[in-house]
Design a protein around this motif. Structure first.
Motif, PDB file in Angstrom:
ATOM      1  N   GLY A 282       0.943  -1.438  -0.109  1.00 18.41           N
ATOM      2  CA  GLY A 282      -0.150  -0.070  -0.204  1.00 18.41           C
ATOM      3  C   GLY A 282       0.667   1.367   0.010  1.00 18.41           C
ATOM      4  N   PHE A 283       2.217   1.046   0.325  1.00 15.35           N
ATOM      5  CA  PHE A 283       2.924   2.141   0.101  1.00 15.35           C
ATOM      6  C   PHE A 283       3.245   2.828  -1.316  1.00 15.35           C
ATOM      7  CE2 PHE A 283       4.899   0.394   3.997  1.00 15.35           C
ATOM      8  CZ  PHE A 283       4.062   1.129   5.033  1.00 15.35           C
ATOM      9  N   GLY A 284       2.669   4.247  -1.248  1.00  9.52           N
ATOM     10  CA  GLY A 284       2.882   4.692  -2.837  1.00  9.52           C
ATOM     11  C   GLY A 284       1.543   4.869  -3.405  1.00  9.52           C
ATOM     12  N   PHE A 285       0.410   4.534  -2.812  1.00  7.73           N
ATOM     13  CA  PHE A 285      -0.880   4.836  -3.593  1.00  7.73           C
ATOM     14  C   PHE A 285      -1.032   5.984  -4.155  1.00  7.73           C
ATOM     15  CE2 PHE A 285      -2.034   0.849  -2.454  1.00  7.73           C
ATOM     16  CZ  PHE A 285      -3.129   0.664  -1.639  1.00  7.73           C
ATOM     17  N   ALA A 286      -0.373   6.991  -3.864  1.00  5.76           N
ATOM     18  CA  ALA A 286      -0.682   8.289  -4.622  1.00  5.76           C
ATOM     19  C   ALA A 286      -0.032   8.360  -5.930  1.00  5.76           C
ATOM     20  CB  ALA A 286      -0.065   9.433  -3.579  1.00  5.76           C
ATOM     21  N   ASP A 287       0.881   7.389  -5.922  1.00 11.44           N
ATOM     22  CA  ASP A 287       1.576   7.423  -7.482  1.00 11.44           C
ATOM     23  C   ASP A 287       1.056   6.363  -8.374  1.00 11.44           C
ATOM     24  OD1 ASP A 287       3.549   9.251  -6.208  1.00 11.44           O
ATOM     25  OD2 ASP A 287       4.582   7.552  -5.495  1.00 11.44           O
ATOM     26  N   GLY A 288      -0.110   5.667  -8.124  1.00 14.43           N
ATOM     27  CA  GLY A 288      -0.632   4.954  -8.933  1.00 14.43           C
ATOM     28  C   GLY A 288      -1.955   4.277  -8.358  1.00 14.43           C
ATOM     29  N   PRO A 289      -2.574   3.442  -9.156  1.00  9.75           N
ATOM     30  CA  PRO A 289      -3.794   2.708  -8.508  1.00  9.75           C
ATOM     31  C   PRO A 289      -3.279   1.584  -7.851  1.00  9.75           C
ATOM     32  CG  PRO A 289      -3.275   2.208 -10.899  1.00  9.75           C
ATOM     33  CD  PRO A 289      -2.320   3.268 -10.707  1.00  9.75           C
ATOM     34  N   SER A 290      -3.926   1.292  -6.858  1.00 10.59           N
ATOM     35  CA  SER A 290      -3.828  -0.304  -6.191  1.00 10.59           C
ATOM     36  C   SER A 290      -4.098  -1.326  -6.926  1.00 10.59           C
ATOM     37  CB  SER A 290      -4.713   0.084  -5.013  1.00 10.59           C
ATOM     38  OG  SER A 290      -6.052   0.057  -5.093  1.00 10.59           O
ATOM     39  N   ALA A 291      -3.463  -2.382  -6.363  1.00 13.33           N
ATOM     40  CA  ALA A 291      -3.619  -3.405  -6.937  1.00 13.33           C
ATOM     41  C   ALA A 291      -4.689  -4.230  -6.735  1.00 13.33           C
ATOM     42  CB  ALA A 291      -2.168  -4.632  -6.575  1.00 13.33           C
ATOM     43  N   TRP A 292      -5.366  -5.387  -7.493  1.00 17.22           N
ATOM     44  CA  TRP A 292      -6.533  -5.814  -7.227  1.00 17.22           C
ATOM     45  C   TRP A 292      -6.572  -6.608  -5.845  1.00 17.22           C
ATOM     46  CZ3 TRP A 292      -6.975 -10.952  -6.039  1.00 17.22           C
ATOM     47  CH2 TRP A 292      -5.836 -11.952  -6.519  1.00 17.22           C
ATOM     48  N   PRO A 293      -5.613  -7.206  -5.293  1.00 11.80           N
ATOM     49  CA  PRO A 293      -5.648  -7.672  -4.042  1.00 11.80           C
ATOM     50  C   PRO A 293      -6.135  -6.755  -2.932  1.00 11.80           C
ATOM     51  CG  PRO A 293      -3.738  -8.818  -4.958  1.00 11.80           C
ATOM     52  CD  PRO A 293      -4.197  -7.558  -5.972  1.00 11.80           C
ATOM     53  N   ASN A 294      -5.601  -5.486  -3.055  1.00 14.40           N
ATOM     54  CA  ASN A 294      -5.595  -4.308  -2.145  1.00 14.40           C
ATOM     55  C   ASN A 294      -7.122  -3.973  -2.461  1.00 14.40           C
ATOM     56  OD1 ASN A 294      -2.561  -3.645  -3.098  1.00 14.40           O
ATOM     57  ND2 ASN A 294      -3.047  -3.685  -1.041  1.00 14.40           N
ATOM     58  N   ARG A 295      -7.756  -3.739  -3.649  1.00  9.35           N
ATOM     59  CA  ARG A 295      -9.039  -3.531  -3.888  1.00  9.35           C
ATOM     60  C   ARG A 295      -9.942  -4.476  -3.261  1.00  9.35           C
ATOM     61  NH1 ARG A 295      -6.743  -2.072  -8.657  1.00  9.35           N
ATOM     62  NH2 ARG A 295      -7.868  -4.009  -9.875  1.00  9.35           N
ATOM     63  N   VAL A 296      -9.576  -5.779  -3.475  1.00  8.55           N
ATOM     64  CA  VAL A 296     -10.599  -6.881  -2.881  1.00  8.55           C
ATOM     65  C   VAL A 296     -10.555  -6.767  -1.358  1.00  8.55           C
ATOM     66  CG1 VAL A 296     -10.855  -9.431  -2.416  1.00  8.55           C
ATOM     67  CG2 VAL A 296     -10.433  -8.477  -4.624  1.00  8.55           C
ATOM     68  N   LEU A 297      -9.462  -6.720  -0.608  1.00  8.61           N
ATOM     69  CA  LEU A 297      -9.520  -6.558   0.623  1.00  8.61           C
ATOM     70  C   LEU A 297     -10.094  -5.248   1.289  1.00  8.61           C
ATOM     71  CD1 LEU A 297      -5.417  -7.477   1.368  1.00  8.61           C
ATOM     72  CD2 LEU A 297      -7.656  -8.901   1.924  1.00  8.61           C
ATOM     73  N   GLY A 298      -9.927  -4.254   0.264  1.00 11.22           N
ATOM     74  CA  GLY A 298     -10.659  -2.753   0.769  1.00 11.22           C
ATOM     75  C   GLY A 298     -12.315  -2.836   0.365  1.00 11.22           C
ATOM     76  N   GLY A 299     -12.696  -4.050   0.085  1.00 14.85           N
ATOM     77  CA  GLY A 299     -14.083  -4.261  -0.284  1.00 14.85           C
ATOM     78  C   GLY A 299     -14.979  -4.345   0.975  1.00 14.85           C
TER      79      GLY A 299
END
Length: 685
Positions: A282-299
């Motif tokens: 998750g470090f550096g979200f501001a520089d690009g989109p998060s990966a699909w596992p992060n999006r799934v976990l953030g659901g």
């Protein structure tokens, strides 16, 4: 299981984002913990993930506070942490105490009270380590409070890290410390703890599992990541790879590792590394989109489950243990397991809605939220007082009325094994030791320190210390519980009884015997030294065990490791009295205490077990012992069991002080038969 909050995503101190994917990671971790406890009866690695996240969130919040204010906001931090953790814990502890009073044998109240106090004051892990309880698969013989060891480890870490960070803040104000220095210090402490955990797991895993010093490296891994966060700006592809690999490792930890017997050593790098990878992704979200596992976990599903993670962790274990205890089952099936999980989820939601959420919100006068806050506060305060009064009160009652085992029983009124062997008639008398005395009616080495818990070889003498005849008793607690009978024989027949005893250690020359649940090289090292000492100063006879219960079947057997020991003794010229082991009280593979059964509407017969389930029809040592001229067999099974049934009381004397150890009182009643068999073999009388 600290709640998540803003996390630095870049070098700027003010740049923060809420890591919803880490909320979701907590949800996945608690789902794995519950599922593996309920259906697999093993550790999933989810608790290790919780420990990393707790170190990450707590340390990060305190460090950011220091950088804003220059000092540790100790009172505010402590107040927030206590408000977050204590109310739910107190409610669950109260429920466990109440359920124990209503549902469980009254003989368990003292232990439950002691563990409740240990959990409330965050020392449950040390209580369990001291008692040398193993983190077993859940069954009715396991404490409903056992899972709270991890909360104690976290509580101790919070206090320790606050002290460390207070020192860092003091040095920082004087220009003598900065983040890099703190990172180096935390990393060094973590490596030292990891080395300690690795060494401890190899030597005495049962203790190390609960040891705070062996666990702190997992929290420090998260703490170090929190401190290093401003400099960890990872490329998008690296973050995606870390997220995928980390989540895969979290999901596969349970099937790949037997955590209860391998953690917190090298194997724990898997769940700890997994959590660290997901955090770093998750470090550096501001520089690009998060990966699909992060999006799934953030659901929503994962994050909602993460919101319930703490109360769900608190509730699921006692619900499972009480269900197994009341149903008499060794494990939950699909349907009843789902029911256990459903009840746990309902209670977790209710705890969050009615206790946690109102108390996290500040009171607002006469508003609805203010009333909820005050009501929850009053409920928690009253519950806390009630739990303390009940548990401390019961402990005081037990302390004022200590159980004292009988030193000597009238052989006419309490014939014990003699009645079983001879069929002599006797008048019914109140059972001795009683259900409260039974647990402390132990052999002398337990109370005088002559059975060692460590690598040290301790040698003690019983019976007639000046006698020319000598018998050395060698092994673990199942050798030890024959000492009272040998004491009687020693005094009557002139025998010097020498003990070489180690807790949980039948004599073995293998690092991990086939019957052991984890590597125990300390036992192997101790055994070799004992054999060498016996060879240097040989007794007339060495008494040790010849059989062991079958862990996955009926009856008893002779492990191959026992034959290796017999060979070693033969090479050293030692004569062996090999004694058949006593039956263990088990139902469907689950151990149970005789005293608990008797206190819970049981009787001597119903609390016993079929002889065929505990003992083979013939002594299984007969055939292998024929190949060892130095080995002579002793079998007192008929002095413990009837032809068809092994009861828990004979001749008015309680046989078992727990699940599988003889009471000293019953052991003393075995002296005549033991003496008869020894005399026949040795020709001494």
């Amino acid at each position: 299981m600290e709640e998540s909050g803003p996390v630095h995503s870049g070098p700027a101190a003010s740049s923060t984002v809420r890591r919803q994917d880490l909320d979701g990671l907590r949800g996945i971790a608690i789902a794995l913990v519950v599922a593996f406890h309920v259906w697999a009866g093993r550790v999933s690695g989810g608790v290790d993930v919780f420990l990393v996240l707790s170190g990450f969130f707590f340390t990060g919040a305190v460090v950011r506070g220091v950088e804003r204010r220059g000092v540790i906001a100790a009172k505010e931090t402590a107040r927030r942490t206590v408000r977050r953790l204590t109310p739910s814990l107190v409610v669950v502890l109260a429920a466990i105490v109440l359920a124990t009073v209503i549902l469980r044998p009254y003989t368990q109240l003292g232990e439950t009270a002691a563990q409740t106090l240990a959990s409330m004051f965050y020392v449950q892990n040390w209580y369990l380590a001291t008692a040398e309880l193993d983190y077993l698969a859940p069954d009715p013989s396991v404490s409903p409070l056992q899972h709270l060891w991890s909360m104690s480890v976290q509580g101790q870490f919070y206090v320790a890290i606050l002290l460390v960070l207070a020192g860092w803040a003091w040095l920082r104000r004087r220009g003598r410390a900065d983040r890099p220095g703190l990172l180096i210090a935390l990393t060094a402490l973590g490596l030292l703890s990891f080395w300690y955990a690795t060494a401890g797991t190899a030597q005495h895993q049962a203790w190390t599992y609960y040891d705070s010093m062996a666990r702190v490296w997992e929290l420090l891994a998260g703490a170090a990541l929190a401190v290093a966060a401003p400099w960890l700006r990872l490329p998008t592809r690296v973050r995606a790879l870390a997220a995928v690999v980390g989540l895969a490792m979290v999901l596969t930890c349970g099937p790949l590792f037997d955590g209860a017997n391998q953690f917190p050593g090298v194997a724990a790098l898997w769940p700890v590394g997994a959590a660290c990878l997901v955090i770093a992704s998750g470090f550096g979200f501001a520089d690009g989109p998060s990966a699909w596992p992060n999006r799934v976990l953030g659901g929503r599903i994962c994050t909602e489950l993460g919101t319930l993670a703490y109360p769900l962790y608190l509730w699921h274990w006692p619900i499972l243990i009480f269900y197994l205890a009341e149903s008499g089952r060794s494990h939950a099936g699909l349907v009843d397991g789902l029911v256990v999980i459903a009840i746990s989820l309902v209670l977790a939601y209710a705890t969050t809605r009615l206790i946690e959420t109102p108390l996290r919100l500040p009171p607002r006068g006469r508003s609805h939220e203010g009333k909820q806050h005050r009501a929850a506060g009053v409920l928690v305060a009253a519950t806390t007082v009630a739990v303390l009064v009940v548990t401390m009160g019961w402990q005081l009652v037990l302390a004022a009325n200590p159980a004292v085992p009988p030193r000597e029983l009238d052989a006419q009124r309490y014939p014990g094994a003699t009645a079983l062997l001879t069929g002599a008639e006797y008048s019914p008398e109140p059972m001795r030791p009683t259900v409260f005395e039974g647990g402390v009616d132990s052999p002398p080495p337990t109370t005088d320190g002559c059975i060692t818990p460590s690598r040290e070889v301790r040698v003690c003498t019983y019976g007639d210390p000046n006698a020319a005849r000598s018998i050395a008793v060698v092994g673990g607690s199942h050798s030890e519980h024959w000492i009272p009978a040998l004491e009687v024989l020693g005094a009557e027949r002139g025998i010097r009884v020498i003990s070489y005893l180690k807790e949980g250690c039948p004599v073995t020359l293998a690092d991990q015997p086939s019957y052991a649940e984890w590597p125990f090289p300390e036992c192997h090292e101790w055994s070799r030294e004992v054999l060498d000492r016996l060879a240097a100063d040989p007794p007339d006879w060495v008494l040790t065990l010849s059989t062991r219960y079958r862990q996955d079947g009926l009856g008893d057997e002779v492990p191959i490791e026992y034959l290796e020991v017999w060979s070693a003794m033969q090479e050293r010229g030692l004569n062996v009295l090999a004694l058949r082991d006593t039956p263990r009280l088990r139902r469907d593979g689950v151990l149970y205490r005789a005293t608990d059964c008797l206190a819970h509407r049981g009787d001597p017969d119903s609390c016993g077990l079929d002889r065929a389930s505990a003992l083979a029809p013939a002594d299984p040592a007969l055939e292998p012992a024929a190949g060892f001229p130095n080995v002579h067999l002793l079998d007192l099974s008929d002095a413990v069991c009837r032809p068809q049934r092994c009861r828990v009381v004979e001749g008015n004397v309680l046989i078992y002080r727990d699940e599988h150890h003889l009471t000293a009182s019953y052991a003393r009643s075995l002296a005549p038969e033991l003496g008869r068999q020894i005399g026949t073999i040795t020709g001494w009388w």
